[in-house]
Design a protein around this motif. Structure first.
Motif, PDB file in Angstrom:
ATOM      1  N   GLY A  94      -8.675   0.975 -12.058  1.00 30.99           N
ATOM      2  CA  GLY A  94      -9.379   0.828 -10.873  1.00 30.99           C
ATOM      3  C   GLY A  94      -8.836  -0.294  -9.800  1.00 30.99           C
ATOM      4  N   LYS A  95      -8.452  -1.661 -10.842  1.00 34.81           N
ATOM      5  CA  LYS A  95      -8.054  -2.690 -10.236  1.00 34.81           C
ATOM      6  C   LYS A  95      -7.035  -2.635  -9.674  1.00 34.81           C
ATOM      7  CE  LYS A  95     -10.579  -5.794 -13.633  1.00 34.81           C
ATOM      8  NZ  LYS A  95     -10.475  -6.753 -14.721  1.00 34.81           N
ATOM      9  N   ARG A  96      -5.771  -1.823 -10.265  1.00 34.18           N
ATOM     10  CA  ARG A  96      -4.704  -1.384  -9.620  1.00 34.18           C
ATOM     11  C   ARG A  96      -4.925  -0.863  -8.149  1.00 34.18           C
ATOM     12  NH1 ARG A  96      -2.246  -0.279 -14.978  1.00 34.18           N
ATOM     13  NH2 ARG A  96      -0.988  -1.973 -15.471  1.00 34.18           N
ATOM     14  N   ILE A  97      -5.666   0.132  -8.126  1.00 33.56           N
ATOM     15  CA  ILE A  97      -6.013   0.840  -6.762  1.00 33.56           C
ATOM     16  C   ILE A  97      -6.472  -0.282  -5.790  1.00 33.56           C
ATOM     17  CG2 ILE A  97      -7.041   2.730  -5.687  1.00 33.56           C
ATOM     18  CD1 ILE A  97      -6.895   4.327  -8.020  1.00 33.56           C
ATOM     19  N   ILE A  98      -7.534  -1.014  -6.210  1.00 34.05           N
ATOM     20  CA  ILE A  98      -8.164  -1.997  -5.260  1.00 34.05           C
ATOM     21  C   ILE A  98      -6.913  -2.929  -4.880  1.00 34.05           C
ATOM     22  CG2 ILE A  98      -9.775  -3.974  -5.348  1.00 34.05           C
ATOM     23  CD1 ILE A  98     -11.534  -2.263  -7.402  1.00 34.05           C
ATOM     24  N   ALA A  99      -6.241  -3.480  -5.751  1.00 34.54           N
ATOM     25  CA  ALA A  99      -4.855  -4.312  -5.357  1.00 34.54           C
ATOM     26  C   ALA A  99      -4.191  -3.597  -4.464  1.00 34.54           C
ATOM     27  CB  ALA A  99      -4.260  -4.570  -6.308  1.00 34.54           C
ATOM     28  N   GLU A 100      -3.672  -2.431  -4.297  1.00 32.73           N
ATOM     29  CA  GLU A 100      -3.013  -1.731  -3.416  1.00 32.73           C
ATOM     30  C   GLU A 100      -3.752  -1.610  -2.046  1.00 32.73           C
ATOM     31  OE1 GLU A 100      -1.914   2.004  -5.198  1.00 32.73           O
ATOM     32  OE2 GLU A 100      -0.996   1.217  -6.701  1.00 32.73           O
ATOM     33  N   LEU A 101      -5.099  -1.386  -2.139  1.00 31.32           N
ATOM     34  CA  LEU A 101      -5.999  -1.033  -0.897  1.00 31.32           C
ATOM     35  C   LEU A 101      -6.010  -2.213  -0.164  1.00 31.32           C
ATOM     36  CD1 LEU A 101      -8.785   1.296  -2.239  1.00 31.32           C
ATOM     37  CD2 LEU A 101      -7.061   1.746  -0.455  1.00 31.32           C
ATOM     38  N   GLU A 102      -6.079  -3.373  -0.927  1.00 29.50           N
ATOM     39  CA  GLU A 102      -6.327  -4.888  -0.101  1.00 29.50           C
ATOM     40  C   GLU A 102      -4.878  -5.248   0.577  1.00 29.50           C
ATOM     41  OE1 GLU A 102      -7.871  -7.008  -3.593  1.00 29.50           O
ATOM     42  OE2 GLU A 102     -10.044  -6.833  -2.783  1.00 29.50           O
ATOM     43  N   GLN A 103      -3.835  -4.527   0.256  1.00 26.14           N
ATOM     44  CA  GLN A 103      -2.710  -4.859   0.925  1.00 26.14           C
ATOM     45  C   GLN A 103      -2.528  -4.152   1.975  1.00 26.14           C
ATOM     46  OE1 GLN A 103      -0.942  -7.681  -0.121  1.00 26.14           O
ATOM     47  NE2 GLN A 103      -2.744  -7.842  -1.407  1.00 26.14           N
ATOM     48  N   LEU A 104      -3.260  -3.009   2.331  1.00 28.99           N
ATOM     49  CA  LEU A 104      -3.095  -2.201   3.429  1.00 28.99           C
ATOM     50  C   LEU A 104      -4.237  -2.362   4.616  1.00 28.99           C
ATOM     51  CD1 LEU A 104      -2.896   1.103   1.347  1.00 28.99           C
ATOM     52  CD2 LEU A 104      -0.964  -0.425   1.905  1.00 28.99           C
ATOM     53  N   ASP A 105      -3.995  -1.730   5.947  1.00 29.05           N
ATOM     54  CA  ASP A 105      -4.876  -2.044   6.896  1.00 29.05           C
ATOM     55  C   ASP A 105      -5.438  -0.666   7.216  1.00 29.05           C
ATOM     56  OD1 ASP A 105      -2.945  -0.643   8.352  1.00 29.05           O
ATOM     57  OD2 ASP A 105      -2.137  -2.274   9.396  1.00 29.05           O
ATOM     58  N   GLY A 106      -5.229   0.353   6.525  1.00 24.33           N
ATOM     59  CA  GLY A 106      -6.029   1.516   6.869  1.00 24.33           C
ATOM     60  C   GLY A 106      -5.097   2.443   7.754  1.00 24.33           C
ATOM     61  N   THR A 107      -4.239   1.859   8.319  1.00 24.06           N
ATOM     62  CA  THR A 107      -3.288   3.007   9.112  1.00 24.06           C
ATOM     63  C   THR A 107      -2.330   3.839   8.301  1.00 24.06           C
ATOM     64  OG1 THR A 107      -1.682   1.073   9.585  1.00 24.06           O
ATOM     65  CG2 THR A 107      -3.755   1.703  11.228  1.00 24.06           C
ATOM     66  N   GLU A 108      -2.149   3.547   7.104  1.00 23.47           N
ATOM     67  CA  GLU A 108      -1.147   4.032   6.256  1.00 23.47           C
ATOM     68  C   GLU A 108      -1.559   5.295   5.964  1.00 23.47           C
ATOM     69  OE1 GLU A 108      -1.247  -0.545   5.735  1.00 23.47           O
ATOM     70  OE2 GLU A 108      -2.788   1.144   5.512  1.00 23.47           O
ATOM     71  N   GLU A 109      -0.489   6.344   5.670  1.00 29.15           N
ATOM     72  CA  GLU A 109      -0.709   7.865   5.465  1.00 29.15           C
ATOM     73  C   GLU A 109      -1.702   7.954   4.079  1.00 29.15           C
ATOM     74  OE1 GLU A 109       1.813  11.769   4.624  1.00 29.15           O
ATOM     75  OE2 GLU A 109       2.829  10.102   5.177  1.00 29.15           O
TER      76      GLU A 109
END
Length: 186
Positions: A94-109
């Motif tokens: 879960g922490k890995r996915i959270i870390a990825e999400l925190e680097q994104l702005d929501g516009t990514e596919e």
């Protein structure tokens, strides 16, 4: 109307029982919040999904920290290491996915897909905690092996401390979470 995750909040061992010790009721309350937010995420428009994802990332980070700092170390000697170690490994995912999400702005596919997979993994994990870990903890508490009300007080206090730190700085600050060496070497 509850969705596919939130509907579980009123079922079986996921319900918060009147006789649940404080540690269990506190964590189940959070589990209810997670299921509800992941249901909301499934139906959300992109702009709302970003806000839900940010809230989930923050809440999950705090939740995992208090479990790894306080709950798991307290339970391991009284229920054994298998369930605790599995929880730590699931948290790492879960922490890995959270870390990825925190680097994104929501516009990514893949943003919505990452939120969805985080939901699937989180709900699987919290369902197991409700059904197995908490039942084993309750049994240990009934035998006098652990005071789950006192433990709940520690969990609540640390949770408040972490949320206050986030409010003040935007970060949780230093935590003492588990370091699953086996996962890092893989």
């Amino acid at each position: 109307m509850p969705g596919k995750y939130g509907s579980r909040n009123a079922q079986g061992k996921h319900r918060i029982a009147k006789d649940d010790p404080l540690a269990i009721s506190l964590l189940k309350e959070e589990h209810h919040t997670f299921r509800t937010l992941f249901d909301e995420a499934e139906k959300a428009r992109p702009d709302r999904l970003v806000a839900i994802a940010r809230e989930l990332c923050m809440r999950l980070t705090v939740h995992m920290a208090i479990e790894e700092e306080i709950l798991y170390p307290a339970l391991k000697p009284v229920i054994g290491g298998d369930e605790v170690n599995e929880g730590i490994v699931e948290h790492q995912s879960g922490k890995r996915i959270i870390a990825e999400l925190e680097q994104l702005d929501g516009t990514e596919e893949l943003f919505a897909s990452k939120v969805h997979v985080l939901g699937e993994e989180t709900v699987h994990h919290i369902d197991e905690e409700d059904e197995d870990l908490f039942e084993d903890a309750r049994a240990a508490g009934e035998k006098g092996g652990i005071d789950l009300d006192a433990l709940g007080g520690k969990l609540r206090s640390r949770q408040a401390e972490l949320y206050n730190q986030i409010m003040a700085t935007g970060e949780t600050g230093k935590t003492c979470e588990a370091q699953p060496d086996e996962v890092e070497r893989a």
